[in-house]
Motif scaffolding. Sequence first.
Motif, PDB file in Angstrom:
ATOM      1  N   SER A  25       0.968  -1.066  -0.042  1.00  0.00           N
ATOM      2  CA  SER A  25       0.052   0.008  -0.044  1.00  0.00           C
ATOM      3  C   SER A  25       0.841   1.304   0.014  1.00  0.00           C
ATOM      4  O   SER A  25       2.077   1.245   0.256  1.00  0.00           O
ATOM      5  CB  SER A  25      -0.911   0.021   1.124  1.00  0.00           C
ATOM      6  OG  SER A  25      -0.108   0.195   2.398  1.00  0.00           O
ATOM      7  N   GLU A  26       0.333   2.398  -0.088  1.00  0.00           N
ATOM      8  CA  GLU A  26       0.941   3.635  -0.345  1.00  0.00           C
ATOM      9  C   GLU A  26       1.640   4.034   1.058  1.00  0.00           C
ATOM     10  O   GLU A  26       2.777   4.392   1.264  1.00  0.00           O
ATOM     11  CB  GLU A  26      -0.093   4.879  -0.770  1.00  0.00           C
ATOM     12  CG  GLU A  26       0.856   5.932  -0.855  1.00  0.00           C
ATOM     13  CD  GLU A  26      -0.140   7.360  -0.583  1.00  0.00           C
ATOM     14  OE1 GLU A  26       0.382   8.424  -0.862  1.00  0.00           O
ATOM     15  OE2 GLU A  26      -1.395   7.007  -0.729  1.00  0.00           O
ATOM     16  N   GLN A  27       0.759   3.646   1.986  1.00  0.00           N
ATOM     17  CA  GLN A  27       1.266   3.919   3.399  1.00  0.00           C
ATOM     18  C   GLN A  27       2.443   3.220   3.845  1.00  0.00           C
ATOM     19  O   GLN A  27       3.577   3.556   4.468  1.00  0.00           O
ATOM     20  CB  GLN A  27       0.028   3.778   4.238  1.00  0.00           C
ATOM     21  CG  GLN A  27      -1.214   4.778   4.171  1.00  0.00           C
ATOM     22  CD  GLN A  27      -2.153   4.765   5.206  1.00  0.00           C
ATOM     23  OE1 GLN A  27      -2.233   3.727   5.863  1.00  0.00           O
ATOM     24  NE2 GLN A  27      -2.994   5.692   5.240  1.00  0.00           N
TER      25      GLN A  27
ATOM     26  N   ARG B 142      -0.540   5.523  12.673  1.00  0.00           N
ATOM     27  CA  ARG B 142      -1.621   4.766  12.511  1.00  0.00           C
ATOM     28  C   ARG B 142      -1.888   3.859  14.022  1.00  0.00           C
ATOM     29  O   ARG B 142      -2.952   3.367  14.119  1.00  0.00           O
ATOM     30  CB  ARG B 142      -1.684   3.813  11.597  1.00  0.00           C
ATOM     31  CG  ARG B 142      -1.536   4.794  10.129  1.00  0.00           C
ATOM     32  CD  ARG B 142      -1.227   3.622   8.882  1.00  0.00           C
ATOM     33  NE  ARG B 142       0.122   2.782   9.201  1.00  0.00           N
ATOM     34  CZ  ARG B 142       0.463   1.553   8.452  1.00  0.00           C
ATOM     35  NH1 ARG B 142      -0.182   1.460   7.412  1.00  0.00           N
ATOM     36  NH2 ARG B 142       1.366   0.866   8.807  1.00  0.00           N
TER      37      ARG B 142
ATOM     38  N   ASP C 168      -5.552  17.226  10.791  1.00  0.00           N
ATOM     39  CA  ASP C 168      -4.605  17.035   9.314  1.00  0.00           C
ATOM     40  C   ASP C 168      -3.993  18.404   9.137  1.00  0.00           C
ATOM     41  O   ASP C 168      -3.091  18.392   8.377  1.00  0.00           O
ATOM     42  CB  ASP C 168      -5.539  16.427   8.288  1.00  0.00           C
ATOM     43  CG  ASP C 168      -5.960  15.182   8.482  1.00  0.00           C
ATOM     44  OD1 ASP C 168      -5.190  14.549   9.188  1.00  0.00           O
ATOM     45  OD2 ASP C 168      -7.128  14.840   7.829  1.00  0.00           O
TER      46      ASP C 168
ATOM     47  N   LYS D 277       2.526  12.712   5.399  1.00  0.00           N
ATOM     48  CA  LYS D 277       1.105  12.591   4.797  1.00  0.00           C
ATOM     49  C   LYS D 277       1.014  11.489   3.510  1.00  0.00           C
ATOM     50  O   LYS D 277       2.065  11.398   3.004  1.00  0.00           O
ATOM     51  CB  LYS D 277       0.539  14.014   4.626  1.00  0.00           C
ATOM     52  CG  LYS D 277       0.450  14.675   5.735  1.00  0.00           C
ATOM     53  CD  LYS D 277      -0.273  16.191   5.361  1.00  0.00           C
ATOM     54  CE  LYS D 277      -0.431  17.023   6.347  1.00  0.00           C
ATOM     55  NZ  LYS D 277      -1.375  18.253   5.865  1.00  0.00           N
ATOM     56  N   ASP D 278      -0.095  10.914   3.486  1.00  0.00           N
ATOM     57  CA  ASP D 278      -0.280  10.354   2.452  1.00  0.00           C
ATOM     58  C   ASP D 278      -1.076  10.965   1.458  1.00  0.00           C
ATOM     59  O   ASP D 278      -1.017  12.178   1.429  1.00  0.00           O
ATOM     60  CB  ASP D 278      -1.123   8.770   2.963  1.00  0.00           C
ATOM     61  CG  ASP D 278      -2.558   9.270   3.357  1.00  0.00           C
ATOM     62  OD1 ASP D 278      -2.866  10.456   3.002  1.00  0.00           O
ATOM     63  OD2 ASP D 278      -3.054   8.191   3.903  1.00  0.00           O
ATOM     64  N   ALA D 279      -1.420  10.354   0.276  1.00  0.00           N
ATOM     65  CA  ALA D 279      -1.982  11.120  -0.870  1.00  0.00           C
ATOM     66  C   ALA D 279      -3.142  11.583  -0.342  1.00  0.00           C
ATOM     67  O   ALA D 279      -3.742  12.746  -1.181  1.00  0.00           O
ATOM     68  CB  ALA D 279      -2.244  10.451  -1.996  1.00  0.00           C
ATOM     69  N   THR D 280      -3.997  11.367   0.541  1.00  0.00           N
ATOM     70  CA  THR D 280      -5.292  11.817   0.988  1.00  0.00           C
ATOM     71  C   THR D 280      -5.031  12.996   1.829  1.00  0.00           C
ATOM     72  O   THR D 280      -5.959  13.788   2.269  1.00  0.00           O
ATOM     73  CB  THR D 280      -6.032  10.747   1.666  1.00  0.00           C
ATOM     74  OG1 THR D 280      -5.696  10.342   2.915  1.00  0.00           O
ATOM     75  CG2 THR D 280      -6.222   9.582   0.869  1.00  0.00           C
ATOM     76  N   GLY D 281      -3.849  13.104   2.381  1.00  0.00           N
ATOM     77  CA  GLY D 281      -3.402  14.460   3.190  1.00  0.00           C
ATOM     78  C   GLY D 281      -3.729  14.030   4.558  1.00  0.00           C
ATOM     79  O   GLY D 281      -3.619  14.818   5.544  1.00  0.00           O
ATOM     80  N   ARG D 282      -3.700  12.819   5.038  1.00  0.00           N
ATOM     81  CA  ARG D 282      -3.795  12.152   6.282  1.00  0.00           C
ATOM     82  C   ARG D 282      -2.303  12.020   6.868  1.00  0.00           C
ATOM     83  O   ARG D 282      -1.498  11.372   6.124  1.00  0.00           O
ATOM     84  CB  ARG D 282      -4.703  11.005   6.462  1.00  0.00           C
ATOM     85  CG  ARG D 282      -6.022  11.234   6.317  1.00  0.00           C
ATOM     86  CD  ARG D 282      -6.942  12.035   6.992  1.00  0.00           C
ATOM     87  NE  ARG D 282      -6.537  11.814   8.514  1.00  0.00           N
ATOM     88  CZ  ARG D 282      -7.625  11.086   9.026  1.00  0.00           C
ATOM     89  NH1 ARG D 282      -8.941  10.575   8.296  1.00  0.00           N
ATOM     90  NH2 ARG D 282      -7.202  10.884  10.429  1.00  0.00           N
TER      91      ARG D 282
END
Length: 210
Positions: free
Chosen positions: A8-10, A40, A73, A100-105
């Motif tokens: 996964s990206e994370q 996480r 965030d 941060k990941d691609a969603t901004g989290r």
Amino acid sequence: MARKKPKSEQESLLEQVQCIAQGLGEMFAPFTEVVVHDLRTPKHSILAIHNNLSGRSVGDPTTELGLARIADDNFPQLLANYPNRFADGRTAKSTSIGIKDATGRYVAALCLNVDVTLFRGIQGMLNQFCSVEGAPVKETLDPANADAIRERIDTFAMNLATTPHMLKIEQRRELMQELKEAGYLEVRRSMEIIAQHLGVSRATVYNDAK
């Protein structure tokens, strides 16, 4: 043959941050602690810790700063060179970088903690070396101030190119003799102060002082 499940990206981000942390740790050893947090899992967030100066371990929980990022965030992604303090009283300078990941989290944090007390000892020695003015001997022992003991320990460790927590048994015994001869062991709660700064038990300190 079954194909491997793609990361996964994370997971990919965390692997890259850990690699960066290892490089920074090797570059700035032994004066800078480098820590990777997995935001996480805040209750067990520490994934890696290099040049351990704080006494923490892999699997320990995140800090208040980490919790703040998890909750917001929009919390600043970079906090650089802010004052900090280790649990044993040593002063530190810290930098914290949120990942941060691609969603901004926020998914991770990379934190660097520099033991400032060691560099203050180096600065003091350089000032003394560069001084050209004659001056009377200055008494450095302040019976009411535990910082005098900590600074003496930091200077001893710095002269060996190491940190107080990394001193070996024979080095600790040599240190205790030096402190004893200088009168530092007469300071109230000196054994407790020394034990905290070395990251050992009081029983170990008493044994080293024999």
